[in-house]
Design an enzyme around this catalytic site. Structure first.
Site, mmCIF file in Angstrom:
data_model
loop_
_atom_site.group_PDB
_atom_site.id
_atom_site.type_symbol
_atom_site.label_atom_id
_atom_site.label_comp_id
_atom_site.label_asym_id
_atom_site.label_seq_id
_atom_site.Cartn_x
_atom_site.Cartn_y
_atom_site.Cartn_z
ATOM 1 N N SER A 174 -9.243 2.013 3.845
ATOM 2 C CA SER A 174 -8.326 2.583 2.915
ATOM 3 C C SER A 174 -7.389 1.729 2.150
ATOM 4 O O SER A 174 -6.753 2.333 1.178
ATOM 5 C CB SER A 174 -7.725 3.605 3.393
ATOM 6 N N SER A 194 -9.270 -0.483 7.974
ATOM 7 C CA SER A 194 -8.735 -0.236 6.358
ATOM 8 C C SER A 194 -8.054 -1.462 5.913
ATOM 9 O O SER A 194 -8.043 -1.380 4.746
ATOM 10 C CB SER A 194 -7.741 0.859 6.269
ATOM 11 N N LYS A 197 0.774 -1.275 -0.091
ATOM 12 C CA LYS A 197 -0.038 -0.088 0.067
ATOM 13 C C LYS A 197 0.921 1.274 0.059
ATOM 14 O O LYS A 197 1.733 1.351 0.819
ATOM 15 C CB LYS A 197 -1.043 -0.112 1.294
#
Length: 469
Positions: free
Chosen positions: A156, A180, A80
């Site tokens: 996220s 997330s 990420k």
């Protein structure tokens, strides 16, 4: 013919050992899949094809010599774009971050992957600074659901979830400050674990403080355990990191659930409205846990919704992460982020400490709850994926993403390990997740119970395919 992009990391490694295929072949397949899905799903902000193939060639030579490096040598992985990766800009979904930095340091979890020979194929999308439960940003646009591109992937860590779901690498590193890794895992039909806070070191420290965790996003629980055996060790840059675990998480997977005391809370005592399809799928999975020998009781934790305290902590963190930005840079921010930053900057120290008091009391109550129960089971999400590009479902009446994530953020406040396990789909084919929560430091129980669901065929093994594949 074996489709390498459909294999778990454990199966890839087994094939390397047996000479059935090699890291170069597996990496090339993952990169081709990533390129195929990118136009429709938008899972990546950067693909590192040539660097990845060079890493794979080095790995293949080590396997040829019978000298693999560590536990993940040659496995394609993604990261990420919140976590530092040496040689790659970490823009954190923001146009306010200058890409012309030094970028010469790995985050602890990324460094452990590198030490174990993993092959880095790309950085995945995130909303700006990871601030919300869906994945879109002014920098990189909208990340879409692998099962239905008109829907959100969640967030996220939405890019990581979509990449894993569609075969662009079996392992990804995500971050979780309020759900997330679990939100997008539930929406995309993969497995994800938010470990006990400090189990996976984090550097630089998150502006969201001790709400923020780093965790694995994978095809199944066994791969997550393998990844935890790599990343779940201390790093001197994180003063809050825990000491090394007592033993490998992979060693404890086969223990099953027989004799475990499981509390099943379908709606947190009626506080949450859950879609019927979600409720049915989770209940059926819980019934299977009972058939496997767990002692299941329908019981709710003493958990009044801590959303206002969470907002105080979360919005203050957002204000802190953007504090250094000038007026021009602030104009570049996601309007929703700009709004919560302004609110966060208005909190007083006393209001912040009052939110900490709420958090500490919540942790005490959950600690007492786990004196009685080994595991808590809830839906991960009360709903399946909604329209892409929106922070909240249309017509829901919610103001912020926390309105539709009531099962996830409380366990960031308590720092407990929590995982999302895919246990079915709704009538539209959209994935449904079940959440497993254990007491702090009992990540092994979460992984063990999740693995039992996979072994019993309850957890979904199938994954969506990209259009045209």
């Amino acid at each position: 013919m074996t489709e390498l992009t459909e294999l778990t990391a454990a199966r890839l490694l087994d094939g390397y050992r047996k000479g059935e295929w090699g890291p170069v072949e597996a990496t090339r397949a993952a990169l081709e899949r990533a390129e195929a899905i990118q136009p429709e799903v938008n899972a990546f902000v950067r693909l590192t094809g040539e660097e990845a193939l060079e890493q794979a060639r080095e790995s293949e030579e080590r396997w040829r010599r019978g000298e693999p490096r560590g536990l993940l040598d040659g496995v394609p992985v993604t990261v990420k774009d919140i976590l530092l990766q040496r040689g790659a800009p970490t823009l954190r979904g923001s146009r306010a971050v200058d890409p012309a930095g030094r970028w010469d340091e790995d985050a602890p979890s990324v460094a452990r992957l590198r030490e174990h020979g993993a092959v880095f194929i790309g950085k995945t999308t995130t909303p700006e600074f990871g601030w919300k439960g869906v994945t879109d940003s002014p920098l990189s646009g909208i990340t879409r659901n692998p099962c239905a591109p008109s829907r959100t992937a969640g967030g996220s860590s939405g890019g990581s979830a979509a990449a894993v779901a569609l075969g662009a690498g079996p392992l990804s590193l995500g971050t979780d400050g309020g759900g997330s890794v679990r939100i997008p895992a539930s929406f995309c039909g993969i497995f994800a674990l938010k470990p006990t806070y400090g189990r996976v070191p984090l550097y630089p420290a998150s502006a969201f403080g001790t709400l923020a965790h780093v965790g694995p996003m994978t095809r199944d629980a066994a791969d997550a355990a393998l990844l935890m055996d790599v990343i779940g060790h201390p790093d001197s840059r994180d003063w809050s990191a825990l000491s090394a675990p007592a033993g490998p998480y992979t060693d404890g997977l086969a223990g099953g659930v027989r004799g475990l005391r499981v509390a099943y809370s379908p709606s947190l005592g009626g506080q949450v409205a859950v879609q019927p399809a979600v409720a049915r799928a989770v209940r059926q999975a819980v019934e299977r846990l009972a058939e496997l020998g767990a002692y299941v009781t329908e019981a709710d934790p003493d958990l009044t919704d801590p959303v206002e305290a969470f907002h105080t902590l979360w919005f203050s963190g957002a204000a802190r992460v953007t504090q250094h930005l000038g007026p021009h840079q602030r104009e570049l921010l996601d309007p929703g982020l700009r709004e919560i930053c302004a609110r966060g900057a208005r909190y007083s120290a006393l209001e912040y400490l009052a939110a900490v008091d709420v958090r500490m009391d919540l942790g005490r109550r959950m600690g007492r709850f786990h004196d009685t129960y080994d595991l808590l089971v809830t839906p991960t999400m009360p709903l399946t994926a909604f329209e892409a590009g929106a922070e909240v479902p249309k017509g829901s009446g919610h103001r912020r993403w926390t309105g539709w994530t009531p099962f996830t953020y409380p366990f960031n406040m308590t720092q407990q390990p929590a995982a999302s396990v895919p246990v079915g789909v709704d009538a539209d084919g959209l994935p449904i997740g079940l959440q497993l929560v254990a007491a702090r430091h009992r990540d092994d129980l979460v992984l063990r119970a999740a693995h039992a669901l996979y072994e019993a065929g309850v957890a979904s093994a199938g994954r969506p395919r990209p259009s045209g594949s």
